[in-house]
Design a protein around this motif. Structure first.
Motif, PDB file in Angstrom:
ATOM      1  N   ASN A 132      38.036  70.054 -16.652  1.00 41.05           N
ATOM      2  CA  ASN A 132      39.336  69.472 -17.007  1.00 41.05           C
ATOM      3  C   ASN A 132      39.708  69.778 -18.454  1.00 41.05           C
ATOM      4  N   ASN A 174      50.322  68.731 -19.044  1.00 40.89           N
ATOM      5  CA  ASN A 174      49.182  67.814 -19.125  1.00 40.89           C
ATOM      6  C   ASN A 174      49.236  66.671 -18.104  1.00 40.89           C
ATOM      7  N   TYR A 178      46.157  66.102 -15.422  1.00 35.68           N
ATOM      8  CA  TYR A 178      45.414  64.851 -15.293  1.00 35.68           C
ATOM      9  C   TYR A 178      45.696  64.179 -13.950  1.00 35.68           C
ATOM     10  N   HIS A 182      42.044  64.284 -12.472  1.00 33.75           N
ATOM     11  CA  HIS A 182      41.335  63.061 -12.847  1.00 33.75           C
ATOM     12  C   HIS A 182      41.504  62.013 -11.763  1.00 33.75           C
TER      13      HIS A 182
END
Length: 213
Positions: A132, A174, A178, A182
């Motif tokens: 990541n 971004n 994420y 994530h």
């Protein structure tokens, strides 16, 4: 300590009122200083006949110097800060996970199979974090580097407006990274896109206020 508890500890230690104030001041002050170069006779803000945009007056004698200094003062510093911050994050998280593995091995009641399973899970988590961080850094470089490199190479003038548009695109990269990679961000983003705000875990005070209305 769980990942959520670790995140809370990091937030309380890093985002103190004084540190946040310093971050905000630096975030606004440094670009303002770079943009004030025309007041010192370097470059000139205005309409650009070359690019048909209201940016800098490319007809000014020191226009190329202004572009070069802007590129040198902004992009390398951002890149260094990005690398340092993400490297420190990676070192901190991997160090914490290493301590968790050692603590699990030292526990007398834990079985070998359990320790092995914990180690495998933590190693996978480290690999995910590394991937990541690498993707975020690569996205930053891919979006910003073309524009600032173009500023340093005069023959590349025709592509400057297009590379400038790519910089704007970086602002949306971004959250997507994420949100896709994530697990915690992915869960929250999924609930937001489906307007299921009541299902968001650990909602912020602002979101709790909105939900009560």
């Amino acid at each position: 300590m769980t990942s959520n508890q670790l995140g809370k500890v990091l937030c309380h230690s890093i985002y103190t009122p004084k540190k946040i104030t310093a971050m905000l001041v630096l975030t606004w002050l440094y670009p303002a200083l770079v943009c004030s170069l025309p007041f010192f006779g370097i470059g000139k803000w205005g309409y650009s006949d070359k690019y048909k945009t209201c940016t800098q007056d490319t007809s000014a004698e020191s226009s190329d110097l202004f572009s070069s200094l802007g590129s040198a003062f902004i992009f390398p510093i951002q890149l260094i800060i990005l690398f340092v911050c993400y490297f420190k994050i990676y070192r901190h998280v991997t160090g914490h996970m290493k301590k968790m593995v050692e603590k699990g091995i030292e526990m007398p009641d834990s079985s070998t199979a359990s320790n092995s399973s914990t180690t495998v899970k933590i190693n996978k988590r480290q690999l995910e974090i590394t991937k990541n961080l690498f993707i975020v850094v690569c996205a930053f470089i891919a979006c910003l580097a073309p524009f600032f490199i173009a500023l340093l190479i005069p023959p590349s003038d025709p592509i400057i407006p297009w590379t400038g548009a790519i910089i704007i695109f970086n602002s949306a990269v971004n959250p997507v990274i994420y949100g896709v990679k994530h697990p915690h961000f992915k869960e929250v983003l999924r609930h937001m896109l489906r307007c299921r705000y009541h299902m968001i875990p650990e909602p912020s005070s602002c979101l709790r206020t909105m939900r009560t209305k």
